[in-house]
Design an enzyme around this catalytic site. Structure first.
Site, short mmCIF file in Angstrom:
data_model
loop_
_atom_site.label_atom_id
_atom_site.label_comp_id
_atom_site.label_asym_id
_atom_site.label_seq_id
_atom_site.Cartn_x
_atom_site.Cartn_y
_atom_site.Cartn_z
N PHE A 268 0.80 -1.23 0.00
CA PHE A 268 0.00 0.00 0.00
C PHE A 268 0.83 1.28 0.00
O PHE A 268 0.28 2.36 0.20
CB PHE A 268 -0.97 0.04 1.19
CG PHE A 268 -2.13 -0.91 1.05
CD1 PHE A 268 -2.96 -0.85 -0.05
CD2 PHE A 268 -2.37 -1.87 2.01
CE1 PHE A 268 -4.02 -1.73 -0.20
CE2 PHE A 268 -3.43 -2.76 1.89
CZ PHE A 268 -4.25 -2.69 0.78
N ASP A 269 2.13 1.20 -0.20
CA ASP A 269 2.92 2.44 -0.30
C ASP A 269 4.13 2.23 -1.21
O ASP A 269 5.24 2.64 -0.89
CB ASP A 269 3.37 2.89 1.08
CG ASP A 269 3.69 4.40 1.13
OD1 ASP A 269 3.23 5.13 0.21
OD2 ASP A 269 4.37 4.84 2.06
N ILE A 270 3.88 1.60 -2.35
CA ILE A 270 4.93 1.41 -3.35
C ILE A 270 5.20 2.75 -4.02
O ILE A 270 4.32 3.33 -4.66
CB ILE A 270 4.52 0.36 -4.40
CG1 ILE A 270 4.31 -1.00 -3.75
CG2 ILE A 270 5.56 0.28 -5.51
CD1 ILE A 270 5.55 -1.62 -3.16
#
Length: 258
Positions: free
Chosen positions: A83-85
């Site tokens: 969820f934070d690439i």
């Protein structure tokens, strides 16, 4: 910490230890001498000037990141949705091998769980999938990481542009880069990339096409990370052009300020 400590993959950062003492919180990763990928994307204002990665290097980095995400989705005992690439969370070792880091927003789910429940959006503006803002766009799943990876890929391609792509009729309005590059590819026009990078521009075109597939508005239209790897390792001529990316004025999606 327990989940991260069990991860063993060449494209995921290795956890060495952590501190959880009172208000002191720290995570110790293996040392990555080349820092984050972000340092090699935002080059225009870098002081001192940084090494310019060629297309072969960027392609290798992109495939490494994709393999790391695939491992998180399919190779662990529990599926890990990051969820934070984004470039800031991709670290590079001395050989520029990429390793995914920062699992602060990650969520664990079972291997057979295709949809996850979320209480609110998470991630970084410009890389967050639309379904994390509104379920009207689809269900939250591992395809949300696919979207973020697609935006990261476009960031790699867009950072090597040699022009400031602005609308001729609206000189003060920045054009949404995915639309710009989609139209260039559809019309088989030059991508206006920096020639001094060397290498085959076909690599850049392939990365851009794969990225456009990854950022499809409907999660069901995005490929799995396994398919993404296959496309990145294949020939650009064998990859079909995806539908034109959609734009929503309700979501901040402009991340190409470098």
């Amino acid at each position: 910490m327990a989940a991260i400590s069990r991860i063993h993959h060449s494209n995921v950062v290795r956890l060495l230890g952590f501190c959880y003492e009172g208000t002191r919180r720290a995570i110790v990763y293996e040392f990555m001498p080349n820092g984050s990928l972000e340092r090699f994307i935002c080059l225009q204002e870098a002081k001192p000037p940084r090494h310019l990665l060629n297309w072969e290097q960027l392609h290798k980095i992109a495939i490494g990141i994709a393999r790391g995400i695939e491992y998180l989705h399919q190779g662990c005992n529990q599926r890990i949705l990051h969820f934070d690439i984004k470039p800031h969370n991709i670290l590079l070792d001395h050989n520029f091998c990429p390793k995914i880091s920062d699992f602060g927003l990650a969520k664990l789910c079972s291997r057979d769980q295709s949809v996850v429940s979320m209480t609110g959006p998470r991630g970084t503006a410009g890389y967050t999938a639309p379904e994390l803002f509104s379920r009207n766009f689809g269900e939250v799943s591992c395809k949300s990481d696919v979207y973020s990876f697609g935006m990261l890929l476009l960031g790699l391609v867009g950072s090597r542009r040699r022009i400031n792509f602005q609308s001729e009729s609206q000189s003060h309005t920045q054009v949404y880069f995915p639309i710009w590059i989609y139209e260039r590819l559809s019309l088989e026009k030059d991508l206006e990339l920096q020639v001094e990078m060397g290498g085959d521009e076909e690599i850049a075109k392939k990365m851009a096409i794969v990225a456009l597939w990854c950022i499809q508005w409907n999660p069901k239209d995005r490929p799995s990370m396994t398919m993404v790897i296959q496309k990145l390792e294949g020939h650009s001529q064998s990859i079909e052009m995806p539908p034109k990316p959609c734009i929503s004025s309700d979501i901040e999606i402009d991340s190409y300020q470098c």
